[in-house]
Design an enzyme around this catalytic site. Sequence first.
Site, short mmCIF file in Angstrom:
data_model
loop_
_atom_site.label_atom_id
_atom_site.label_comp_id
_atom_site.label_asym_id
_atom_site.label_seq_id
_atom_site.Cartn_x
_atom_site.Cartn_y
_atom_site.Cartn_z
N SER A 182 5.38 -7.91 -1.04
CA SER A 182 3.96 -8.10 -0.68
C SER A 182 3.33 -9.21 -1.50
CB SER A 182 3.17 -6.82 -0.97
OG SER A 182 3.62 -5.78 -0.16
N HIS A 184 7.24 -9.76 6.16
CA HIS A 184 6.38 -8.79 5.47
C HIS A 184 5.82 -7.79 6.48
CE1 HIS A 184 2.48 -7.84 3.12
NE2 HIS A 184 3.47 -7.10 2.66
N GLU A 198 3.92 -10.33 8.90
CA GLU A 198 3.65 -11.68 8.42
C GLU A 198 4.99 -12.38 8.18
OE1 GLU A 198 -0.52 -11.62 5.99
OE2 GLU A 198 1.17 -10.72 4.96
N ASN A 236 -3.27 -9.17 2.58
CA ASN A 236 -3.66 -8.66 1.27
C ASN A 236 -4.62 -9.60 0.54
OD1 ASN A 236 -2.30 -6.27 1.48
ND2 ASN A 236 -0.39 -7.09 0.65
N1 LIG Z 1 4.06 0.32 0.26
C1 LIG Z 1 3.46 -0.58 1.00
O1 LIG Z 1 2.35 -0.37 1.53
C2 LIG Z 1 4.13 -1.92 1.24
C3 LIG Z 1 3.70 -2.71 2.33
C4 LIG Z 1 4.37 -3.92 2.58
C5 LIG Z 1 5.40 -4.33 1.75
N2 LIG Z 1 5.78 -3.55 0.69
C6 LIG Z 1 6.91 -4.03 -0.14
O2 LIG Z 1 8.06 -3.27 0.21
C7 LIG Z 1 8.94 -3.18 -0.91
C8 LIG Z 1 9.30 -1.73 -1.14
O3 LIG Z 1 8.13 -0.98 -1.32
P1 LIG Z 1 8.06 0.60 -1.01
O4 LIG Z 1 6.61 0.91 -0.90
O5 LIG Z 1 8.99 0.94 0.09
O6 LIG Z 1 8.61 1.16 -2.39
P2 LIG Z 1 9.40 2.55 -2.64
O7 LIG Z 1 9.25 2.82 -4.08
O8 LIG Z 1 8.98 3.60 -1.64
O9 LIG Z 1 10.92 2.16 -2.31
C9 LIG Z 1 11.67 1.25 -3.06
C10 LIG Z 1 13.12 1.67 -3.00
O10 LIG Z 1 13.91 0.62 -3.57
C11 LIG Z 1 14.99 1.25 -4.20
N3 LIG Z 1 15.68 0.35 -5.11
C12 LIG Z 1 15.31 0.00 -6.37
N4 LIG Z 1 16.25 -0.83 -6.90
C13 LIG Z 1 17.21 -0.99 -5.97
C14 LIG Z 1 18.44 -1.70 -5.92
N5 LIG Z 1 18.87 -2.40 -6.97
N6 LIG Z 1 19.20 -1.64 -4.80
C15 LIG Z 1 18.79 -0.90 -3.74
N7 LIG Z 1 17.64 -0.22 -3.71
C16 LIG Z 1 16.85 -0.25 -4.81
C17 LIG Z 1 14.36 2.46 -4.88
O11 LIG Z 1 15.34 3.42 -5.26
C18 LIG Z 1 13.41 2.96 -3.80
O12 LIG Z 1 14.01 3.93 -2.96
C19 LIG Z 1 8.20 -3.85 -2.08
O13 LIG Z 1 8.67 -5.18 -2.20
C20 LIG Z 1 6.74 -3.84 -1.63
O14 LIG Z 1 5.99 -4.92 -2.15
C21 LIG Z 1 5.18 -2.35 0.42
#
Ligand SMILES: NC(=O)c1ccc[n+]([C@@H]2O[C@H](COP(=O)([O-])OP(=O)(O)OC[C@H]3O[C@@H](n4cnc5c(N)ncnc54)[C@H](O)[C@@H]3O)[C@@H](O)[C@H]2O)c1
Length: 292
Positions: A120, A141, A153, A191
């Site tokens: 993000s 994104h 995005e 964002n």
């Molecule tokens: N939550 C939101 O609203 C949102 C929206 C758009 C984008 N994002 C982006 O999505 C990405 C993930 O966010 P999320 O909210 O799903 O987080 P989350 O914490 O729910 O999930 C992240 C996952 O990544 C895993 N992980 C960590 N290290 C790892 C590795 N080395 N290999 C494989 N898996 C690994 C973790 O175990 C976890 O299950 C981030 O980059 C975030 O910026 C989040």
Amino acid sequence: MHRISRVGVIGAGQMGSGIAHVCAMAGFDVLLNDVSRERVEAGMATVDGNLARQVASGRITEEQRQAAWSRIKPASTYDALADADLVIESATENEALKRGIYTELCAVLKPGAVIATNSSTISITRLAAATDRPERFIGIHFMNPVPLMDLVELVRGIATDDETFEAARAFVMELNKKISVAEDFPAFIVNRILLPMINEAIYTLYEGVGTVDAIDNAMRLGANHPMGPLQLADFIGLDTCLSIMQVLYEGLADSKYRPCPLLVKYVEAGWLGRKANRGFYDYRGPTPVPTR
Ligand SMILES: NC(=O)c1ccc[n+]([C@@H]2O[C@H](COP(=O)([O-])OP(=O)(O)OC[C@H]3O[C@@H](n4cnc5c(N)ncnc54)[C@H](O)[C@@H]3O)[C@@H](O)[C@H]2O)c1
């Protein structure tokens, strides 16, 4: 470039499981990876539950559910992703962690494959530079929750080539999502606009202009927003809100993005919103109660 048919998803959390879900529904073969077998299984269980909910609400048929479910396979190592045409990295929002993933992934991934990040906030150009293929690296994104939100995005890094951009665009269109193309600047489009509004709502609370209820009602009823900004902040996670404001503040070096001290205080208290059962609302009872 060949058409994308096999997609790897790294990170089976909130976003990764949603991405796996929509890819499988669109007919792509999906390999879902996380740090451990348990995490992958938890992500698969989320997809399973969400697919079942879609059948129950009549949005998809039982046949579609079964077909989508059969296309998602667990992948407990990056080796299993070697054959993917596209790998979408959706791991924890931490630059060093993502760089580490790319180092290991690039060692096994086939040369023509595209790597995308769902980050993000982190610069696509900087992340691309940590791979062996900056020209085949792009930001895709997704919005949360992925199966429900129409927008994606697309963000080009400075080196992203046209072929990669077009492949990513065709892929997202096959997911039946709408695209906004954003340049690679802090927080992209959604964002960049949304978080300063949420931060301003928190300043409005901090300065005593209104209560939590007054601010959320004002924006719901007076600006026709489906959710008040403080309720939305709790939904996003206050730690995530703070980190996006910090990226804007530092990345654009402009005081108008200064995170509200009250937001910092809530995060320091561990009142992170819905996921912590407390933020601008307290979710521990039958109905949410404002905390200010
Ligand atoms: N939550 C939101 O609203 C949102 C929206 C758009 C984008 N994002 C982006 O999505 C990405 C993930 O966010 P999320 O909210 O799903 O987080 P989350 O914490 O729910 O999930 C992240 C996952 O990544 C895993 N992980 C960590 N290290 C790892 C590795 N080395 N290999 C494989 N898996 C690994 C973790 O175990 C976890 O299950 C981030 O980059 C975030 O910026 C989040």
